[in-house]
Design a protein around this motif. Structure first.
Motif, PDB file in Angstrom:
ATOM      1  N   GLN A 187      -5.732  -3.706  -6.339  1.00 29.63           N
ATOM      2  CA  GLN A 187      -6.021  -3.252  -7.696  1.00 29.63           C
ATOM      3  C   GLN A 187      -5.616  -4.394  -8.633  1.00 29.63           C
ATOM      4  O   GLN A 187      -4.441  -4.637  -8.827  1.00 29.63           O
TER       5      GLN A 187
ATOM      6  N   LYS B 253       0.872  -1.172   0.000  1.00 25.88           N
ATOM      7  CA  LYS B 253       0.000   0.000   0.000  1.00 25.88           C
ATOM      8  C   LYS B 253       0.911   1.224   0.000  1.00 25.88           C
ATOM      9  O   LYS B 253       1.838   1.291   0.811  1.00 25.88           O
ATOM     10  N   ASP B 254       0.643   2.147  -0.909  1.00 24.34           N
ATOM     11  CA  ASP B 254       1.482   3.347  -1.048  1.00 24.34           C
ATOM     12  C   ASP B 254       2.956   2.975  -1.207  1.00 24.34           C
ATOM     13  O   ASP B 254       3.842   3.629  -0.646  1.00 24.34           O
TER      14      ASP B 254
ATOM     15  N   SER C 215      -9.427   0.266   1.119  1.00 28.71           N
ATOM     16  CA  SER C 215      -8.203   0.202   0.332  1.00 28.71           C
ATOM     17  C   SER C 215      -8.002  -1.255  -0.078  1.00 28.71           C
ATOM     18  O   SER C 215      -7.574  -2.065   0.734  1.00 28.71           O
TER      19      SER C 215
ATOM     20  N   GLY D 184      -5.374   0.151  -3.412  1.00 26.92           N
ATOM     21  CA  GLY D 184      -5.808   1.473  -3.825  1.00 26.92           C
ATOM     22  C   GLY D 184      -7.242   1.685  -3.388  1.00 26.92           C
ATOM     23  O   GLY D 184      -7.953   0.721  -3.063  1.00 26.92           O
TER      24      GLY D 184
END
Ligand code: ZN
Length: 141
Positions: free
Chosen positions: A139, A80-81, A136, A128
């Motif tokens: 994807q 994530k990120d 979240s 995402g």
């Protein structure tokens, strides 16, 4: 859906006083795991978990400031990120044998914990924002 093979398997233990989620993330970062699944059992001095309110689209934080068993912990490891993220849910048990639990959050203090991690070989999944749920999520496109 994406396909993976199992690359490495780890078995480990956390120490009394460790933060369950943050210590797991640190151990996996050190081992350079990027994708995988995990299971764990053990006991906690206290726990902090989340419950996702689907109407308000936010996590409610639930704190259990007491000793509990980890009856079961299951989770996955992705990104994530651009950073490693452990997503883990725990089922906890109290002295009466009652079970409850939730989405594992920082602020959960380990008494004892044994974990197994299955590292996967394959495409890295990045999380995402998902419009349908407000969560979240992976994807997959
Ligand atoms: Zn969750």
């Amino acid at each position: 859906m994406k396909e993976y093979g199992v690359k490495r398997v780890f078995m480990g233990r956390l120490k009394p006083g460790d933060d369950l989620l943050l210590s797991l993330e640190a151990a996996l970062k050190e081992a350079q795991v990027t994708m995988g699944s995990l299971t764990l059992i053990g006991a906690l001095r206290s726990a902090t978990v989340g419950y996702y309110d689907q109407d308000k689209r936010e996590y409610l934080e639930i704190k259990y400031p007491r000793h509990l068993e980890i009856l079961s912990g299951v989770g996955n490891i992705s990104r994530k990120d651009g950073k490693l993220m452990v997503h883990c849910h725990v089922t906890l048990g109290d002295s009466e044998g009652r079970a409850f639990g939730g989405h594992l959050l920082p602020g959960t203090e380990v008494f004892a914990c044994e974990y197994m991690v299955f590292e996967f070989d394959g495409p890295v999944l990045e999380r995402g924002f998902d419009d349908d749920t407000g969560l979240s999520l992976w994807q997959l496109t």
